[in-house]
Design a protein around this motif. Structure first.
Motif, PDB file in Angstrom:
ATOM      1  N   SER B  80      51.754  53.586  61.854  1.00  0.00           N
ATOM      2  CA  SER B  80      52.344  52.251  62.173  1.00  0.00           C
ATOM      3  C   SER B  80      54.060  52.807  62.087  1.00  0.00           C
ATOM      4  N   LEU B  81      54.245  54.149  62.813  1.00  0.00           N
ATOM      5  CA  LEU B  81      55.813  54.536  62.648  1.00  0.00           C
ATOM      6  C   LEU B  81      56.624  53.532  62.766  1.00  0.00           C
ATOM      7  N   GLU B  82      58.012  53.636  62.281  1.00  0.00           N
ATOM      8  CA  GLU B  82      59.068  52.942  62.179  1.00  0.00           C
ATOM      9  C   GLU B  82      60.240  53.760  62.399  1.00  0.00           C
ATOM     10  N   LEU B  83      61.222  52.908  63.004  1.00  0.00           N
ATOM     11  CA  LEU B  83      62.588  53.624  63.159  1.00  0.00           C
ATOM     12  C   LEU B  83      63.332  54.830  62.380  1.00  0.00           C
ATOM     13  N   GLY B  84      62.868  54.216  61.100  1.00  0.00           N
ATOM     14  CA  GLY B  84      63.512  54.879  59.865  1.00  0.00           C
ATOM     15  C   GLY B  84      62.672  56.232  59.506  1.00  0.00           C
ATOM     16  N   ASP B  85      61.336  56.340  59.892  1.00  0.00           N
ATOM     17  CA  ASP B  85      60.851  57.372  59.857  1.00  0.00           C
ATOM     18  C   ASP B  85      61.457  58.736  60.498  1.00  0.00           C
ATOM     19  N   SER B  86      62.105  58.544  61.563  1.00  0.00           N
ATOM     20  CA  SER B  86      62.836  59.711  62.115  1.00  0.00           C
ATOM     21  C   SER B  86      63.779  60.504  61.143  1.00  0.00           C
ATOM     22  N   ALA B  87      63.227  61.810  61.221  1.00  0.00           N
ATOM     23  CA  ALA B  87      63.877  62.597  59.935  1.00  0.00           C
ATOM     24  C   ALA B  87      63.067  64.128  60.631  1.00  0.00           C
ATOM     25  N   VAL B  88      63.543  65.201  59.668  1.00  0.00           N
ATOM     26  CA  VAL B  88      62.834  66.452  59.529  1.00  0.00           C
ATOM     27  C   VAL B  88      62.009  66.428  58.279  1.00  0.00           C
ATOM     28  N   TYR B  89      60.679  66.713  58.729  1.00  0.00           N
ATOM     29  CA  TYR B  89      59.785  66.773  57.562  1.00  0.00           C
ATOM     30  C   TYR B  89      59.389  68.297  57.436  1.00  0.00           C
ATOM     31  N   PHE B  90      59.622  68.559  56.102  1.00  0.00           N
ATOM     32  CA  PHE B  90      59.030  70.171  55.568  1.00  0.00           C
ATOM     33  C   PHE B  90      57.938  70.132  54.746  1.00  0.00           C
ATOM     34  N   CYS B  91      57.326  71.140  55.201  1.00  0.00           N
ATOM     35  CA  CYS B  91      56.100  71.325  54.049  1.00  0.00           C
ATOM     36  C   CYS B  91      56.590  72.766  53.523  1.00  0.00           C
ATOM     37  N   ALA B  92      56.133  72.684  52.148  1.00  0.00           N
ATOM     38  CA  ALA B  92      56.343  74.117  51.211  1.00  0.00           C
ATOM     39  C   ALA B  92      55.153  74.257  50.382  1.00  0.00           C
ATOM     40  N   SER B  93      55.150  75.604  49.975  1.00  0.00           N
ATOM     41  CA  SER B  93      53.991  76.101  49.005  1.00  0.00           C
ATOM     42  C   SER B  93      54.606  76.816  47.971  1.00  0.00           C
ATOM     43  N   SER B  94      54.008  76.599  46.790  1.00  0.00           N
ATOM     44  CA  SER B  94      54.435  77.576  45.576  1.00  0.00           C
ATOM     45  C   SER B  94      53.041  78.296  44.822  1.00  0.00           C
ATOM     46  N   SER B  95      52.926  79.318  44.052  1.00  0.00           N
ATOM     47  CA  SER B  95      51.813  79.863  43.805  1.00  0.00           C
ATOM     48  C   SER B  95      51.110  79.042  42.588  1.00  0.00           C
ATOM     49  N   ARG B  96      51.975  78.345  41.697  1.00  0.00           N
ATOM     50  CA  ARG B  96      51.412  77.472  40.821  1.00  0.00           C
ATOM     51  C   ARG B  96      52.230  76.477  40.649  1.00  0.00           C
ATOM     52  N   GLY B  97      51.503  75.574  39.996  1.00  0.00           N
ATOM     53  CA  GLY B  97      52.358  74.090  39.814  1.00  0.00           C
ATOM     54  C   GLY B  97      51.508  73.047  39.775  1.00  0.00           C
ATOM     55  N   PRO B  98      52.069  71.973  39.402  1.00  0.00           N
ATOM     56  CA  PRO B  98      53.093  71.694  38.620  1.00  0.00           C
ATOM     57  C   PRO B  98      52.852  71.981  36.855  1.00  0.00           C
ATOM     58  N   THR B  99      53.206  72.998  36.371  1.00  0.00           N
ATOM     59  CA  THR B  99      52.767  73.095  35.101  1.00  0.00           C
ATOM     60  C   THR B  99      54.184  74.102  34.610  1.00  0.00           C
ATOM     61  N   ARG B 100      54.230  74.099  33.174  1.00  0.00           N
ATOM     62  CA  ARG B 100      55.382  74.764  32.632  1.00  0.00           C
ATOM     63  C   ARG B 100      55.273  76.127  33.164  1.00  0.00           C
ATOM     64  N   GLY B 101      54.086  76.681  33.307  1.00  0.00           N
ATOM     65  CA  GLY B 101      53.901  78.130  33.826  1.00  0.00           C
ATOM     66  C   GLY B 101      54.638  78.265  35.187  1.00  0.00           C
ATOM     67  N   SER B 102      54.483  77.449  35.849  1.00  0.00           N
ATOM     68  CA  SER B 102      54.783  77.383  37.296  1.00  0.00           C
ATOM     69  C   SER B 102      56.257  77.383  37.643  1.00  0.00           C
ATOM     70  N   VAL B 103      56.999  76.886  36.864  1.00  0.00           N
ATOM     71  CA  VAL B 103      58.357  76.422  37.180  1.00  0.00           C
ATOM     72  C   VAL B 103      59.133  77.543  37.642  1.00  0.00           C
ATOM     73  N   GLY B 104      58.809  78.944  37.515  1.00  0.00           N
ATOM     74  CA  GLY B 104      59.636  79.976  37.750  1.00  0.00           C
ATOM     75  C   GLY B 104      59.054  80.457  39.218  1.00  0.00           C
ATOM     76  N   GLN B 105      58.177  79.760  39.809  1.00  0.00           N
ATOM     77  CA  GLN B 105      57.628  80.201  41.157  1.00  0.00           C
ATOM     78  C   GLN B 105      58.652  79.472  42.259  1.00  0.00           C
ATOM     79  N   PRO B 106      59.201  80.184  42.908  1.00  0.00           N
ATOM     80  CA  PRO B 106      59.864  79.604  44.306  1.00  0.00           C
ATOM     81  C   PRO B 106      58.878  78.965  45.046  1.00  0.00           C
ATOM     82  N   GLN B 107      59.386  77.888  45.830  1.00  0.00           N
ATOM     83  CA  GLN B 107      58.714  77.411  47.112  1.00  0.00           C
ATOM     84  C   GLN B 107      58.982  77.957  48.309  1.00  0.00           C
ATOM     85  N   HIS B 108      58.024  78.146  49.230  1.00  0.00           N
ATOM     86  CA  HIS B 108      58.096  78.849  50.545  1.00  0.00           C
ATOM     87  C   HIS B 108      58.152  77.649  51.296  1.00  0.00           C
ATOM     88  N   PHE B 109      59.027  77.613  52.304  1.00  0.00           N
ATOM     89  CA  PHE B 109      59.216  76.472  53.201  1.00  0.00           C
ATOM     90  C   PHE B 109      58.644  76.712  54.649  1.00  0.00           C
TER      91      PHE B 109
END
Lengths: 111, 118
Positions: B80-109
């Motif tokens: 049920s798409l609405e006018l306010g849904d108009s935007a750019v949507y980005f997907c990203a991934s990172s190698s680990r997370g969300p844990t303390r050990g993962s916070v050093g891992q950058p995201q790839h978009f």
């Protein structure tokens, strides 16, 4: 979600100028901070990850520092070039370990 | 080789329709994210999935439903798409997370999907 502020919002400099901008974040419960570079019509690309107070990272003409006690990070660009034109995002991580993105600093380098 | 790929790149549709955006990553990452970029270019996190399990759902209307058939894919379905849904949507991934050990891992978009509601 953290309260992250980046300043200035936009910046125009001449080719060859050095410049810097700021990312402010809550100093409590800090785990890491990422800087990203986001060129128009592309996706954000990671520049640095910083975790320790006093950290300083460098990649070519771009460097960054981190002060976790007072909650800020600076990004410096030495001798700006037109290809440095982009939006620079910081993304600190707090207790949830999920980074919160700032609104970015838009840098335009004029030839 | 595209690390994080989103399809379609552009999506123009009528208000009230249901649509999906697909995201795939070939980096072997465990964690995937969906972000919405508002008109002022602010990236706001919508969802985070770690190994097919929902971790974060940040105040997103329940018309938005992420689906992760495997850890390499995180699709976004919008009802049920609405006018306010108009935007750019980005997907990203990172190698680990969300844990303390993962916070050093950058995201790839991914390159983003521009959704326009008429």
């Amino acid at each position: 979600i953290l309260n992250v502020e980046q300043s200035p919002q936009s910046l125009h400099v001449q080719e060859g100028d050095s410049t810097n901008f700021t990312c402010s974040f809550p100093s409590s419960n800090f785990y890491a901070l990422h800087w990203y570079r986001w060129e128009t019509a592309k996706s954000p690309e990671a520049l640095f990850v910083m975790t320790l107070n006093g950290d300083e990272k460098k990649k070519g003409r771009i460097s960054a520092t981190l002060n976790t006690k007072e909650g800020y990070s600076y990004l410096y660009i030495k001798g700006s070039q037109p290809e440095d034109s982009a939006t620079y995002l910081c993304a600190p991580s707090g207790g949830s370990y999920i980074p919160t993105f700032g609104r970015g600093t838009s840098l335009i380098v004029h030839p | 080789d595209t690390a994080v790929s989103q399809t379609p790149k552009y999506l123009v549709t009528q208000m009230g329709n249901d649509k999906s955006i697909k995201c795939e990553q070939n980096l072997g990452h465990d964690t995937m994210y969906w972000y919405k970029q508002d008109s002022k270019k602010f990236l706001k996190i919508m969802f985070s999935y770690n190994n097919k399990e929902l971790i974060i759902n940040e105040t997103v209307p329940n018309r938005f439903s992420p689906k992760s058939p495997d850890k390499a894919h995180l699709n976004l379905h919008i009802n049920s798409l609405e006018l306010g849904d108009s935007a750019v949507y980005f997907c990203a991934s990172s190698s680990r997370g969300p844990t303390r050990g993962s916070v050093g891992q950058p995201q790839h978009f991914g390159d983003g999907t521009r959704l326009s509601i008429l």
